[in-house]
Scaffold this motif. Structure first.
Motif, PDB file in Angstrom:
ATOM      1  N   SER A  17       0.841  -1.204   0.000  1.00  8.98           N
ATOM      2  CA  SER A  17       0.000   0.000   0.000  1.00  8.98           C
ATOM      3  C   SER A  17       0.868   1.243   0.000  1.00  8.98           C
ATOM      4  CB  SER A  17      -0.904   0.020   1.235  1.00  8.98           C
ATOM      5  OG  SER A  17      -1.789  -1.073   1.246  1.00  8.98           O
ATOM      6  N   LEU A  18       0.274   2.323  -0.480  1.00 10.26           N
ATOM      7  CA  LEU A  18       0.941   3.623  -0.513  1.00 10.26           C
ATOM      8  C   LEU A  18      -0.131   4.690  -0.464  1.00 10.26           C
ATOM      9  CD1 LEU A  18       4.036   4.065  -0.736  1.00 10.26           C
ATOM     10  CD2 LEU A  18       3.727   4.426  -3.187  1.00 10.26           C
ATOM     11  N   ARG A  19       0.177   5.815   0.178  1.00  8.57           N
ATOM     12  CA  ARG A  19      -0.774   6.924   0.219  1.00  8.57           C
ATOM     13  C   ARG A  19      -0.124   8.156  -0.384  1.00  8.57           C
ATOM     14  NH1 ARG A  19      -3.140  10.750   4.953  1.00  8.57           N
ATOM     15  NH2 ARG A  19      -5.324  10.870   4.284  1.00  8.57           N
ATOM     16  N   LEU A  20      -0.697   8.645  -1.463  1.00  5.66           N
ATOM     17  CA  LEU A  20      -0.215   9.847  -2.119  1.00  5.66           C
ATOM     18  C   LEU A  20      -0.952  11.063  -1.571  1.00  5.66           C
ATOM     19  CD1 LEU A  20      -0.050   8.700  -5.848  1.00  5.66           C
ATOM     20  CD2 LEU A  20       1.631   8.379  -4.014  1.00  5.66           C
ATOM     21  N   SER A  21      -0.242  12.176  -1.516  1.00  4.35           N
ATOM     22  CA  SER A  21      -0.832  13.438  -1.091  1.00  4.35           C
ATOM     23  C   SER A  21      -0.587  14.506  -2.146  1.00  4.35           C
ATOM     24  CB  SER A  21      -0.231  13.908   0.235  1.00  4.35           C
ATOM     25  OG  SER A  21      -0.466  12.989   1.265  1.00  4.35           O
ATOM     26  N   CYS A  22      -1.464  15.465  -2.180  1.00  7.34           N
ATOM     27  CA  CYS A  22      -1.335  16.604  -3.095  1.00  7.34           C
ATOM     28  C   CYS A  22      -1.767  17.846  -2.308  1.00  7.34           C
ATOM     29  CB  CYS A  22      -2.204  16.397  -4.324  1.00  7.34           C
ATOM     30  SG  CYS A  22      -2.300  17.812  -5.447  1.00  7.34           S
ATOM     31  N   ILE A  23      -0.846  18.774  -2.153  1.00  8.88           N
ATOM     32  CA  ILE A  23      -1.125  20.001  -1.423  1.00  8.88           C
ATOM     33  C   ILE A  23      -1.340  21.133  -2.420  1.00  8.88           C
ATOM     34  CG2 ILE A  23      -0.318  21.635   0.315  1.00  8.88           C
ATOM     35  CD1 ILE A  23      -0.797  18.871   1.398  1.00  8.88           C
ATOM     36  N   ALA A  24      -2.411  21.894  -2.213  1.00 10.88           N
ATOM     37  CA  ALA A  24      -2.761  22.975  -3.127  1.00 10.88           C
ATOM     38  C   ALA A  24      -2.541  24.329  -2.494  1.00 10.88           C
ATOM     39  CB  ALA A  24      -4.222  22.836  -3.552  1.00 10.88           C
ATOM     40  N   SER A  25      -2.126  25.269  -3.293  1.00  9.86           N
ATOM     41  CA  SER A  25      -2.009  26.656  -2.845  1.00  9.86           C
ATOM     42  C   SER A  25      -2.520  27.552  -3.960  1.00  9.86           C
ATOM     43  CB  SER A  25      -0.562  27.005  -2.512  1.00  9.86           C
ATOM     44  OG  SER A  25       0.269  26.818  -3.636  1.00  9.86           O
ATOM     45  N   GLY A  26      -2.818  28.779  -3.624  1.00  7.61           N
ATOM     46  CA  GLY A  26      -3.358  29.698  -4.619  1.00  7.61           C
ATOM     47  C   GLY A  26      -4.829  29.927  -4.382  1.00  7.61           C
ATOM     48  N   HIS A  27      -5.628  29.760  -5.424  1.00  8.98           N
ATOM     49  CA  HIS A  27      -7.064  30.016  -5.302  1.00  8.98           C
ATOM     50  C   HIS A  27      -7.747  28.978  -4.414  1.00  8.98           C
ATOM     51  CE1 HIS A  27      -7.183  33.294  -8.161  1.00  8.98           C
ATOM     52  NE2 HIS A  27      -6.389  32.612  -8.944  1.00  8.98           N
ATOM     53  N   ALA A  28      -8.959  29.206  -4.022  1.00  8.07           N
ATOM     54  CA  ALA A  28      -9.685  28.405  -3.050  1.00  8.07           C
ATOM     55  C   ALA A  28      -9.770  26.940  -3.467  1.00  8.07           C
ATOM     56  CB  ALA A  28     -11.077  28.979  -2.846  1.00  8.07           C
ATOM     57  N   PHE A  29      -9.024  26.117  -2.753  1.00 10.52           N
ATOM     58  CA  PHE A  29      -9.004  24.680  -3.048  1.00 10.52           C
ATOM     59  C   PHE A  29     -10.402  24.091  -2.937  1.00 10.52           C
ATOM     60  CE2 PHE A  29      -7.357  20.489  -3.330  1.00 10.52           C
ATOM     61  CZ  PHE A  29      -7.944  19.717  -2.328  1.00 10.52           C
ATOM     62  N   SER A  30     -11.169  24.554  -1.969  1.00 13.73           N
ATOM     63  CA  SER A  30     -12.482  23.972  -1.715  1.00 13.73           C
ATOM     64  C   SER A  30     -13.473  24.209  -2.848  1.00 13.73           C
ATOM     65  CB  SER A  30     -13.059  24.510  -0.407  1.00 13.73           C
ATOM     66  OG  SER A  30     -13.197  25.908  -0.482  1.00 13.73           O
ATOM     67  N   SER A  31     -13.139  25.067  -3.789  1.00 11.59           N
ATOM     68  CA  SER A  31     -14.011  25.341  -4.939  1.00 11.59           C
ATOM     69  C   SER A  31     -13.653  24.494  -6.165  1.00 11.59           C
ATOM     70  CB  SER A  31     -13.931  26.819  -5.328  1.00 11.59           C
ATOM     71  OG  SER A  31     -14.363  27.651  -4.280  1.00 11.59           O
ATOM     72  N   HIS A  32     -12.604  23.703  -6.038  1.00 14.23           N
ATOM     73  CA  HIS A  32     -12.125  22.923  -7.175  1.00 14.23           C
ATOM     74  C   HIS A  32     -12.420  21.448  -7.006  1.00 14.23           C
ATOM     75  CE1 HIS A  32      -9.479  25.873  -9.335  1.00 14.23           C
ATOM     76  NE2 HIS A  32      -9.454  26.446  -8.143  1.00 14.23           N
ATOM     77  N   SER A  33     -12.993  20.824  -8.023  1.00  7.89           N
ATOM     78  CA  SER A  33     -12.906  19.382  -8.117  1.00  7.89           C
ATOM     79  C   SER A  33     -11.443  19.007  -8.363  1.00  7.89           C
ATOM     80  CB  SER A  33     -13.772  18.862  -9.265  1.00  7.89           C
ATOM     81  OG  SER A  33     -15.139  19.124  -9.024  1.00  7.89           O
ATOM     82  N   MET A  34     -11.107  17.755  -8.111  1.00  9.91           N
ATOM     83  CA  MET A  34      -9.715  17.322  -8.258  1.00  9.91           C
ATOM     84  C   MET A  34      -9.659  15.943  -8.889  1.00  9.91           C
ATOM     85  SD  MET A  34      -7.813  19.778  -7.033  1.00  9.91           S
ATOM     86  CE  MET A  34      -6.252  18.907  -6.975  1.00  9.91           C
ATOM     87  N   THR A  35      -8.525  15.644  -9.499  1.00  9.02           N
ATOM     88  CA  THR A  35      -8.387  14.349 -10.147  1.00  9.02           C
ATOM     89  C   THR A  35      -6.961  13.837  -9.995  1.00  9.02           C
ATOM     90  OG1 THR A  35      -9.121  13.166 -12.153  1.00  9.02           O
ATOM     91  CG2 THR A  35      -7.631  15.014 -12.477  1.00  9.02           C
ATOM     92  N   TRP A  36      -6.793  12.532 -10.154  1.00  5.46           N
ATOM     93  CA  TRP A  36      -5.481  11.906 -10.265  1.00  5.46           C
ATOM     94  C   TRP A  36      -5.362  11.308 -11.666  1.00  5.46           C
ATOM     95  CZ3 TRP A  36      -1.669  12.365  -6.725  1.00  5.46           C
ATOM     96  CH2 TRP A  36      -2.018  12.713  -5.413  1.00  5.46           C
ATOM     97  N   VAL A  37      -4.221  11.520 -12.273  1.00  7.63           N
ATOM     98  CA  VAL A  37      -3.893  10.974 -13.590  1.00  7.63           C
ATOM     99  C   VAL A  37      -2.512  10.334 -13.466  1.00  7.63           C
ATOM    100  CG1 VAL A  37      -3.389  11.518 -16.017  1.00  7.63           C
ATOM    101  CG2 VAL A  37      -5.222  12.742 -14.805  1.00  7.63           C
ATOM    102  N   ARG A  38      -2.331   9.166 -14.067  1.00 10.53           N
ATOM    103  CA  ARG A  38      -1.026   8.519 -13.986  1.00 10.53           C
ATOM    104  C   ARG A  38      -0.451   8.266 -15.373  1.00 10.53           C
ATOM    105  NH1 ARG A  38      -2.623   2.443 -11.696  1.00 10.53           N
ATOM    106  NH2 ARG A  38      -3.673   1.687 -13.592  1.00 10.53           N
ATOM    107  N   GLN A  39       0.860   8.002 -15.381  1.00  2.98           N
ATOM    108  CA  GLN A  39       1.549   7.756 -16.643  1.00  2.98           C
ATOM    109  C   GLN A  39       2.631   6.703 -16.409  1.00  2.98           C
ATOM    110  OE1 GLN A  39       3.508  11.223 -18.431  1.00  2.98           O
ATOM    111  NE2 GLN A  39       2.940  10.439 -20.448  1.00  2.98           N
ATOM    112  N   ALA A  40       2.413   5.528 -16.949  1.00  3.77           N
ATOM    113  CA  ALA A  40       3.412   4.463 -16.860  1.00  3.77           C
ATOM    114  C   ALA A  40       4.643   4.868 -17.670  1.00  3.77           C
ATOM    115  CB  ALA A  40       2.833   3.149 -17.383  1.00  3.77           C
TER     116      ALA A  40
END
Lengths: 122, 109
Positions: A17-40
């Motif tokens: 198992s692994l837990r990834l994190s993403c920290i946001a700064s700038g405009h209001a994070f709570s107003s944004h939907s978010m996604t994860w995209v990967r690339q092998a």
């Protein structure tokens, strides 16, 4: 646009198992939907998971459903991806990304983090 | 799940026009978005909603969408345009709505 920084990648054995994190700064994070995209390595972009601003709607790619869990903490401007039962084919760079603020349909992603590398190998 | 089909590669001489296609069943009913990714770099949005250009993206980049094919057009191609280009849609009718094409490598000769 918001600024995004991922962390938590690393080397893990198959089944781990692994837990990834993403920290946001700038405009209001709570107003944004978010996604994860990967690339092998050497491959194209693959959409992984999505969460709306208030966590009301969550979606997963068929390849990760049941193994990965997306979540967020708006108070901490943070997005997470809990990855369980990892397989070799989960190896790749994982990007967090966001659509424009208050976008509610036909999502596209105009802000991207730099990515974090996940390697699943024994 | 919805499938997007892109050619693996497109080659173009400097100053000419490159066209990258993205095929999908009745794709005209969807909003198509395009990303540019240079080697070792993060993807960058170059066209959203079929034909809108984000701020900072040169006017040389344009998009269109009709019937079963969306197209990214790069006019007056420069060496710096050499990259992988991905189309993307959000299939709201699916349980797995995020969809990327496999990508097209644009090579400037």
């Amino acid at each position: 646009e918001i600024q995004l920084v991922e962390s938590g990648g690393g080397l893990v054995k198959p089944g781990g198992s692994l837990r990834l994190s993403c920290i946001a700064s700038g405009h209001a994070f709570s107003s944004h939907s978010m996604t994860w995209v990967r690339q092998a390595p050497g491959k194209g972009l693959e959409w992984v998971s999505f969460i709306t601003s208030g966590s009301s709607y969550i979606y997963y790619a068929a390849s990760v459903k049941g193994r990965f869990t997306i979540s967020r903490d708006n108070a901490k401007n943070s997005l997470f991806l809990q990855m369980n039962s990892l397989r070799a084919e989960d190896t790749g760079v994982y990007y967090c990304a966001s659509p424009p603020r208050l976008r509610y349909a036909d999502y596209y992603f105009d802000s991207w983090g730099q990515g974090t590398l996940v390697t699943v190998s024994s | 799940s919805y499938v997007l089909t892109q050619p693996p590669s497109v080659s173009v001489a400097p100053g000419q026009t490159a066209r990258v296609t993205c095929g999908g069943i009745n794709i005209v009913t969807k909003s198509v978005h395009w990303y540019q990714q240079k080697p070792g770099q993060t993807p960058v949005l170059v066209v959203n909603d079929d034909s809108d250009r984000p701020s900072g993206i040169p006017e040389r980049f344009s998009g269109s969408n009709s019937a079963n094919t969306a197209t990214l057009t790069i006019s007056r191609v420069e060496a710096g345009d050499e990259a992988d280009y991905y189309c993307q849609v959000w299939d709201s009718n699916s349980d797995h709505p995020g969809v990327f094409g496999a990508g097209t490598r644009v090579t400037v000769l």
